[in-house]
Every structure is written in C-alpha cells, then in structure tokens.
Design a protein around this motif. Structure first.
Motif, mmCIF file in Angstrom:
data_model
loop_
_atom_site.group_PDB
_atom_site.id
_atom_site.type_symbol
_atom_site.label_atom_id
_atom_site.label_comp_id
_atom_site.label_asym_id
_atom_site.label_seq_id
_atom_site.Cartn_x
_atom_site.Cartn_y
_atom_site.Cartn_z
ATOM 1 N N LEU A 167 0.826 -1.210 0.000
ATOM 2 C CA LEU A 167 0.000 0.000 0.000
ATOM 3 C C LEU A 167 0.859 1.258 0.000
ATOM 4 O O LEU A 167 1.823 1.370 0.748
ATOM 5 C CB LEU A 167 -0.922 0.019 1.217
ATOM 6 N N CYS A 169 -2.959 4.630 3.335
ATOM 7 C CA CYS A 169 -4.205 4.137 3.909
ATOM 8 C C CYS A 169 -4.458 4.914 5.196
ATOM 9 O O CYS A 169 -3.602 5.663 5.653
ATOM 10 C CB CYS A 169 -4.121 2.639 4.206
ATOM 11 N N ASP A 172 -2.297 -3.751 11.536
ATOM 12 C CA ASP A 172 -2.833 -3.881 10.175
ATOM 13 C C ASP A 172 -4.336 -4.106 10.177
ATOM 14 O O ASP A 172 -5.030 -3.682 9.258
ATOM 15 C CB ASP A 172 -2.147 -5.029 9.440
ATOM 16 N N LYS A 214 -10.266 -0.549 4.698
ATOM 17 C CA LYS A 214 -10.131 -1.034 3.318
ATOM 18 C C LYS A 214 -10.472 0.043 2.294
ATOM 19 O O LYS A 214 -9.833 0.132 1.258
ATOM 20 C CB LYS A 214 -11.026 -2.250 3.088
ATOM 21 N N GLU A 270 -7.491 2.279 1.213
ATOM 22 C CA GLU A 270 -6.269 1.678 0.681
ATOM 23 C C GLU A 270 -5.962 2.177 -0.727
ATOM 24 O O GLU A 270 -6.829 2.159 -1.601
ATOM 25 C CB GLU A 270 -6.382 0.150 0.645
ATOM 26 N N PRO A 310 -3.007 1.284 -3.504
ATOM 27 C CA PRO A 310 -1.854 0.408 -3.710
ATOM 28 C C PRO A 310 -0.673 1.119 -4.359
ATOM 29 O O PRO A 310 -0.833 2.095 -5.085
ATOM 30 C CB PRO A 310 -2.397 -0.679 -4.636
ATOM 31 N N LYS A 352 -2.385 -9.271 6.020
ATOM 32 C CA LYS A 352 -2.984 -8.044 5.484
ATOM 33 C C LYS A 352 -2.283 -7.604 4.206
ATOM 34 O O LYS A 352 -2.940 -7.208 3.230
ATOM 35 C CB LYS A 352 -2.947 -6.919 6.530
ATOM 36 N N ALA A 353 -0.964 -7.670 4.169
ATOM 37 C CA ALA A 353 -0.227 -7.300 2.959
ATOM 38 C C ALA A 353 -0.605 -8.223 1.807
ATOM 39 O O ALA A 353 -0.847 -7.769 0.687
ATOM 40 C CB ALA A 353 1.275 -7.347 3.218
ATOM 41 N N GLU A 368 -3.387 -10.000 1.496
ATOM 42 C CA GLU A 368 -4.784 -9.737 1.143
ATOM 43 C C GLU A 368 -4.900 -8.478 0.270
ATOM 44 O O GLU A 368 -5.599 -8.472 -0.738
ATOM 45 C CB GLU A 368 -5.601 -9.554 2.421
ATOM 46 N N SER A 369 -4.197 -7.412 0.641
ATOM 47 C CA SER A 369 -4.252 -6.163 -0.131
ATOM 48 C C SER A 369 -3.656 -6.362 -1.521
ATOM 49 O O SER A 369 -4.181 -5.843 -2.509
ATOM 50 C CB SER A 369 -3.503 -5.047 0.609
ATOM 51 N N ARG A 377 -6.201 -8.296 -3.590
ATOM 52 C CA ARG A 377 -7.387 -7.491 -3.902
ATOM 53 C C ARG A 377 -7.085 -6.406 -4.932
ATOM 54 O O ARG A 377 -7.843 -6.200 -5.871
ATOM 55 C CB ARG A 377 -7.958 -6.860 -2.627
ATOM 56 N N HIS A 378 -5.969 -5.715 -4.775
ATOM 57 C CA HIS A 378 -5.699 -4.548 -5.617
ATOM 58 C C HIS A 378 -4.818 -4.822 -6.831
ATOM 59 O O HIS A 378 -4.905 -4.094 -7.814
ATOM 60 C CB HIS A 378 -5.003 -3.451 -4.792
#
Length: 127
Positions: free
Chosen positions: A54, A57, A64, A69, A72, A74, A96-97, A99-100, A103-104
């Motif tokens: 990210l 955020c 985290d 969300k 965020e 990226p 969390k890293a 997952e982000s 997702r992104h």
C-alpha cells in the motif's frame, strides 16, 4: 504499511521487538544492529527489495487489522516488476499485505508477470 514508530523514524521495521531484521540478518549474513542504511544495502546485495503493497491508507495505531479497506491506495507494483524484470518472487510480511496485494494488484498483473509463488511470514511480535 509501516507502523507508527517506523513512520516516525522513516525506517522499515523500527519497532525493536519486530523480528524482521534479526531474521534477515541471519539469512543474509549481516548484523541486525548495523546502521539502517547498512542493513538496507545488505538486503540489496543479497537480492532483496523492500516495498509496501500500500502507498497509503488510514488507520488508528499500528495494527494492520485497523486499516480501513476503503482508504487503501496500492503502490505501483506492476511498474516495479516492469522496471525490474529479474524479480521472481514476492513475499509478504503478514496476512494483510497479502490480502491487499491480491485485492488490488494480482488481477492487474499480466499472467507472465505473476512472479513465483508468494510466501508469507509474520515478523511482528503480536503473532
């Protein structure tokens, strides 16, 4: 994202109980107590790069799990990979890293740039 102390000191993994530097020092053969710039150089010489998933955020505190969300943004991981074709693996320092990233960024990477399998470790003393 870096925790409050890391942001204040402008250094990755500045919280003393975080195990990132001692672990990487053992892997790469440098002193975990070396000056920050020397530790970064040792990582670079060993073929490692540090970068946050990210760019920005919002969150209260350093956990985290407190990251909102919807706030965020990226980093340009695609640009990083394009500029550094030898990168063959992305590792995450926590769930969390990862997952982000998924997702992104994962879907935006061309199939041929979906570098080796991702690995995850937990450097924080909270895990």
């Amino acid at each position: 994202m870096p925790g409050e102390r890391s942001l204040q000191e402008q250094r990755y993994y500045a919280y003393p109980q975080n195990s990132f530097w001692p672990i990487m020092a053992r892997i790469c053969g440098f002193s975990a107590d070396a000056a920050y710039h020397a530790r970064l150089e040792a990582l670079k010489q060993a073929g490692f790069a540090l970068w946050d998933v990210l760019q920005q955020c919002a969150r209260e505190g350093s956990l985290d799990s407190a990251i909102s969300k919807r706030t965020e943004v990226p980093n340009d991981i695609t640009g990083l990979l394009d500029a550094n074709q030898t990168i063959d693996r992305i590792c995450f320092n926590g769930a969390k890293a990862e997952e982000s990233f998924r997702r992104h960024l994962l879907k935006s990477l061309p199939e041929e740039r979906r570098v080796g399998k991702e690995c995850r470790s937990r450097w924080s003393p909270y895990h």
